[in-house]
Design an enzyme around this catalytic site. Structure first.
Site, short mmCIF file in Angstrom:
data_model
loop_
_atom_site.label_atom_id
_atom_site.label_comp_id
_atom_site.label_asym_id
_atom_site.label_seq_id
_atom_site.Cartn_x
_atom_site.Cartn_y
_atom_site.Cartn_z
N LYS A 65 36.84 -12.79 -14.80
CA LYS A 65 36.87 -11.73 -13.78
C LYS A 65 36.63 -10.33 -14.34
O LYS A 65 36.17 -9.45 -13.62
CB LYS A 65 38.21 -11.76 -13.03
CG LYS A 65 38.32 -12.93 -12.07
CD LYS A 65 39.61 -12.87 -11.28
CE LYS A 65 39.69 -14.02 -10.30
NZ LYS A 65 40.81 -13.93 -9.38
N ASP A 100 39.90 -10.96 -3.50
CA ASP A 100 41.32 -11.34 -3.56
C ASP A 100 42.15 -10.30 -2.80
O ASP A 100 43.10 -10.64 -2.09
CB ASP A 100 41.81 -11.41 -5.01
CG ASP A 100 41.23 -12.60 -5.77
OD1 ASP A 100 40.95 -13.63 -5.12
OD2 ASP A 100 41.03 -12.49 -7.00
N GLY A 127 47.57 -11.82 -12.62
CA GLY A 127 46.37 -11.61 -11.82
C GLY A 127 46.64 -11.59 -10.32
O GLY A 127 46.15 -10.72 -9.60
P1 NAP Z 1 49.20 -15.21 -14.39
O1 NAP Z 1 48.24 -14.07 -14.44
O2 NAP Z 1 49.29 -16.15 -15.54
O3 NAP Z 1 50.66 -14.60 -14.11
C1 NAP Z 1 51.79 -15.44 -14.06
C2 NAP Z 1 52.99 -14.64 -13.57
O4 NAP Z 1 54.07 -15.57 -13.38
C3 NAP Z 1 53.49 -13.59 -14.56
O5 NAP Z 1 54.02 -12.50 -13.84
C4 NAP Z 1 54.59 -14.35 -15.30
O6 NAP Z 1 55.58 -13.51 -15.87
C5 NAP Z 1 55.20 -15.14 -14.17
N1 NAP Z 1 55.93 -16.32 -14.61
C6 NAP Z 1 55.41 -17.45 -15.15
N2 NAP Z 1 56.42 -18.34 -15.42
C7 NAP Z 1 57.57 -17.73 -15.03
C8 NAP Z 1 58.94 -18.13 -15.04
N3 NAP Z 1 59.31 -19.34 -15.49
N4 NAP Z 1 59.87 -17.26 -14.55
C9 NAP Z 1 59.49 -16.05 -14.06
N5 NAP Z 1 58.23 -15.62 -14.03
C10 NAP Z 1 57.26 -16.45 -14.51
O7 NAP Z 1 48.90 -16.15 -13.12
P2 NAP Z 1 48.25 -15.70 -11.73
O8 NAP Z 1 46.78 -15.91 -11.81
O9 NAP Z 1 48.77 -14.38 -11.36
O10 NAP Z 1 48.80 -16.85 -10.75
C11 NAP Z 1 50.16 -16.85 -10.33
C12 NAP Z 1 50.29 -17.87 -9.18
O11 NAP Z 1 49.55 -17.40 -8.05
C13 NAP Z 1 49.75 -19.26 -9.50
O12 NAP Z 1 50.58 -20.22 -8.89
C14 NAP Z 1 48.39 -19.29 -8.83
O13 NAP Z 1 48.00 -20.59 -8.43
C15 NAP Z 1 48.67 -18.43 -7.61
N6 NAP Z 1 47.46 -17.78 -7.09
C16 NAP Z 1 47.20 -17.96 -5.78
C17 NAP Z 1 46.10 -17.36 -5.22
C18 NAP Z 1 45.82 -17.60 -3.76
O14 NAP Z 1 44.71 -17.32 -3.32
N7 NAP Z 1 46.80 -18.06 -3.02
C19 NAP Z 1 45.24 -16.57 -6.00
C20 NAP Z 1 45.55 -16.39 -7.34
C21 NAP Z 1 46.67 -17.02 -7.89
P3 NAP Z 1 55.38 -12.92 -17.37
O15 NAP Z 1 54.47 -11.74 -17.22
O16 NAP Z 1 56.75 -12.56 -17.79
O17 NAP Z 1 54.77 -14.03 -18.18
#
Ligand code: NAP
Length: 267
Positions: A65, A100, A127
């Site tokens: 991205k 997004d 993200g």
């Molecule tokens: P990412 O960039 O890897 O960020 C993950 C986030 O989750 C970080 O803030 C991380 O905290 C936190 N986290 C992970 N494990 C944790 C735990 N055990 N306890 C507390 N916080 C925790 O991932 P992302 O791309 O943002 O995706 C996050 C979720 O959103 C995923 O489930 C993804 O499938 C979903 N998503 C959905 C859409 C949609 O269109 N609906 C779009 C994008 C993503 P730290 O910073 O402390 O590691």
């Protein structure tokens, strides 16, 4: 035939191909949506190659991205967030968008939730949280970002109007006054866990969970149990795709067909 697609690594479980192809079929379009999994070092030739081949549009996902920023002219929203998830090849150079953010805004609009002057809490600073935070800032909400790694929440909040930040331990003090709670962490995806203790939820909240696998996360079930309105993660996925479809084709997307296709595959 028109060709659209998705570049990312991995993209094997993506729901974008069936969602977009359901729209092509509904509108009688001669088009296909294909996934590509290039090696990260090949990204520059992927974009120039797609342009040379006459591909009409590409979605872009992790880890590309930011990598594609140099090869496209960004629209103002993509420019500000510094990430592109949709490329339109009808211009030269191609134009980069971030649907997004549009996806988040249209999700709340679909559910008749006003964001302006509302108080929201976002959990997460990755993200998904970034897209949610930019959408809320654009819509005029006030919001507090909490994250396991507090410094990441602080960096994100520092970029945005109306945002403050802290750690997860602040949830008990900020949730009682919140109108909207958004989970943008991956908690709830792998295991049946919630990022929020159930006793902190209340009936005046609207709870949006970005996690869409599973659709009914523990957070959403806990929120329903106290009478809160809930919105699942498939809506954001749907509306980012709807916005990309409309940018590429200049046609109104068949939203209910795309939604049904997604839900058939998630439920
Ligand atoms: P990412 O960039 O890897 O960020 C993950 C986030 O989750 C970080 O803030 C991380 O905290 C936190 N986290 C992970 N494990 C944790 C735990 N055990 N306890 C507390 N916080 C925790 O991932 P992302 O791309 O943002 O995706 C996050 C979720 O959103 C995923 O489930 C993804 O499938 C979903 N998503 C959905 C859409 C949609 O269109 N609906 C779009 C994008 C993503 P730290 O910073 O402390 O590691």
């Amino acid at each position: 035939m028109d060709v659209y697609g998705l570049i990312g690594n991995p993209v094997g479980h993506s729901l974008s191909p069936p969602m977009h192809e359901a729209a092509y079929e509904e509108l009688g379009m001669n088009a296909r949506y294909v996934t590509f999994e290039p090696e990260p070092e090949a990204i520059e030739s992927v974009i120039t190659g797609a342009q040379a081949l006459g591909i009409q549009g590409l979605n872009v996902t992790i880890p590309f991205k930011q990598d594609v920023l140099e090869q496209v002219t960004c629209d103002p929203t993509a420019e500000r967030i510094g990430a592109v998830n949709t490329i339109d090849f009808s211009t030269d150079p191609p134009t980069g968008y971030n649907t997004d953010i549009t996806g988040v805004i249209r999700t709340f609009k679909h559910h008749d939730i006003t964001l302006e002057d509302r108080t929201a809490v976002i959990i997460g600073a990755g993200g998904a949280a970034r897209a949610v935070a930019f959408a809320l800032a654009d819509a005029g909400a006030e919001f507090h970002i909490v994250n396991r790694t507090e410094s990441k929440a602080e960096s994100l909040a520092a970029e945005l109007e109306g945002a403050t930040a802290g750690g997860l331990s602040e949830l008990p003090s900020v949730l009682p006054d919140a109108d909207i709670l958004i989970n943008a962490t991956s908690v709830g995806m792998e295991e049946d866990q919630s990022p929020v203790s159930a006793e902190l939820l209340h009936a005046d909240l609207t709870v949006f969970d970005a996690v869409y696998r599973p659709l009914q996360t523990k957070l959403l079930r806990d929120a329903q149990a106290v009478g809160a309105e809930t919105i699942d993660g498939a809506w954001m996925l749907l509306y980012q795709g709807v916005a990309a479809f409309e940018i590429w084709t200049d046609k109104e997307a068949p939203v209910s067909t795309m939604n049904q296709e997604l839900r058939n595959r998630l439920e």
